[in-house]
Design an enzyme around this catalytic site. Structure first.
Site, mmCIF file in Angstrom:
data_model
loop_
_atom_site.group_PDB
_atom_site.id
_atom_site.type_symbol
_atom_site.label_atom_id
_atom_site.label_comp_id
_atom_site.label_asym_id
_atom_site.label_seq_id
_atom_site.Cartn_x
_atom_site.Cartn_y
_atom_site.Cartn_z
ATOM 1 N N ASN A 21 84.867 73.558 19.594
ATOM 2 C CA ASN A 21 83.557 74.012 20.050
ATOM 3 C C ASN A 21 82.691 72.758 20.170
ATOM 4 O OD1 ASN A 21 80.756 74.692 20.053
ATOM 5 N ND2 ASN A 21 81.235 76.723 19.279
ATOM 6 N N ASN A 23 79.715 72.395 21.609
ATOM 7 C CA ASN A 23 78.256 72.586 21.585
ATOM 8 C C ASN A 23 77.591 71.807 22.723
ATOM 9 O OD1 ASN A 23 75.750 73.493 20.773
ATOM 10 N ND2 ASN A 23 75.551 72.038 19.082
ATOM 11 N N GLU A 49 81.859 76.851 24.039
ATOM 12 C CA GLU A 49 80.425 76.546 24.135
ATOM 13 C C GLU A 49 80.202 75.294 24.989
ATOM 14 O OE1 GLU A 49 76.449 77.051 21.338
ATOM 15 O OE2 GLU A 49 78.366 76.652 20.348
ATOM 16 N N ASP A 162 86.468 79.485 18.479
ATOM 17 C CA ASP A 162 85.403 79.737 17.517
ATOM 18 C C ASP A 162 85.266 81.248 17.359
ATOM 19 O OD1 ASP A 162 83.127 79.961 16.024
ATOM 20 O OD2 ASP A 162 81.809 78.927 17.446
ATOM 21 N N ASN A 164 83.546 82.599 14.888
ATOM 22 C CA ASN A 164 82.240 82.860 14.271
ATOM 23 C C ASN A 164 82.351 83.780 13.054
ATOM 24 O OD1 ASN A 164 79.807 81.530 15.182
ATOM 25 N ND2 ASN A 164 80.260 82.332 17.218
ATOM 26 N N ASP A 258 78.323 70.079 16.190
ATOM 27 C CA ASP A 258 78.144 70.599 14.839
ATOM 28 C C ASP A 258 79.428 71.241 14.321
ATOM 29 O OD1 ASP A 258 77.856 72.615 16.726
ATOM 30 O OD2 ASP A 258 76.179 73.603 15.716
ATOM 31 N N HIS A 259 80.401 71.479 15.218
ATOM 32 C CA HIS A 259 81.753 71.867 14.831
ATOM 33 C C HIS A 259 82.629 70.626 14.816
ATOM 34 C CE1 HIS A 259 81.604 76.383 15.500
ATOM 35 N NE2 HIS A 259 80.456 75.989 16.034
#
Length: 268
Positions: A21, A23, A49, A162, A164, A258-259
């Site tokens: 991911n 981002n 993402e 991801d 989540n 951030d992943h």
């Protein structure tokens, strides 16, 4: 020899799959993602993402990096969601979406089929508020049904991405305080447990049952430096592929998002 068969002739090599991911793929590229990807040298790279349309990208960068086959499935809303798959191997078929309209509007599922296995890049919604949590729960139920049907024709599935959701208490840094937070709700944990029980292997946990292994950290409170994270990213492998699983690891040193990415290897 046809390009799509090049991997399958390398009898003594395993197929390396990365999922990440990012981002925002454009932001990740600016942080050195392309150079990192060349170093890892995976055969297939699943992205989530991406937050971009294909025409907003300089796609020759991926081709120059060794990925002549790249497929992009963006959300209808610009700058939001979206998945992609980069491959060194030409797939036999590319499936954009699930055919379920509300899922496909957000660009959350992309699958490539090779000779004897398929790889999907999945970006499951987050449940940041009540409306989005209801959306996430509906997605989870519909996705399970979709996969149940898909496996009848494609039994050798690798579903990376991801999700989540943190499955178990060891998958989150503070299970007590986060027990009522989306991503670790009982209903979400039950769903991912049932998803695994329906015929999938959580490839990372197949090899590693240690705590403190995470794939996402908040940008706040120095969470990553203190390793206060969540394991949200999975390489789910359908059970018929179990004897071909060779390795599954988390790559926390990659810091373009951030992943962090995950990597798994399956035998040819």
């Amino acid at each position: 020899m046809a390009v799509k068969h090049c991997y399958f002739c390398r009898k003594h090599q395993d197929l390396k799959i990365v999922s990440y991911n990012v981002n925002g793929i454009r932001a990740a590229i600016n942080k050195g993602f392309i150079e990192w990807m060349q170093t890892v040298d995976a055969d297939v790279v699943c992205l989530q993402e991406i937050k971009a349309m294909e025409d907003q990208l300089t796609t020759h960068l991926f081709e120059d990096a060794g990925y002549p086959y790249h497929y992009w499935y963006s959300a209808q809303k610009k700058g939001y969601s979206g998945v992609a798959i980069l491959s060194k191997i030409k797939p036999n078929h590319v499936e954009y979406g699930t055919g379920i309209d509300y899922m496909d509007q957000e660009g959350r599922n992309l699958r490539v089929d090779f000779d004897n296995f398929s790889v999907m890049s999945l970006y499951l919604p987050s449940g940041t508020n009540i409306a989005r949590l209801d959306h996430k729960l509906q997605y989870m139920a519909d996705f399970q049904q979709y996969v149940n049907e898909l496996r009848q024709d494609y039994p050798n599935l690798v579903i990376c991405g991801d999700y989540n959701i943190c499955h178990r208490a060891i998958d989150i840094h503070d299970p007590v305080r986060n027990k009522n937070v989306s991503g670790f709700l009982p209903v979400e944990r039950e769903w991912i447990g049932n998803f695994i029980d329906s015929g999938f292997i959580d490839s990372f946990r197949y090899f590693n049952d240690e705590p403190h292994n995470y794939t996402w950290w908040s940008y706040r409170a120095n969470a990553r430096a203190n390793n206060k994270g969540w394991r949200l990213d999975y390489g789910m492998v359908s059970e018929p592929l179990e004897d071909r699983l060779k390795r599954s690891v988390i790559l926390p040193e990659a810091k373009h998002s951030d992943h962090c990415p995950i990597l798994l290897e399956i035998a040819s």
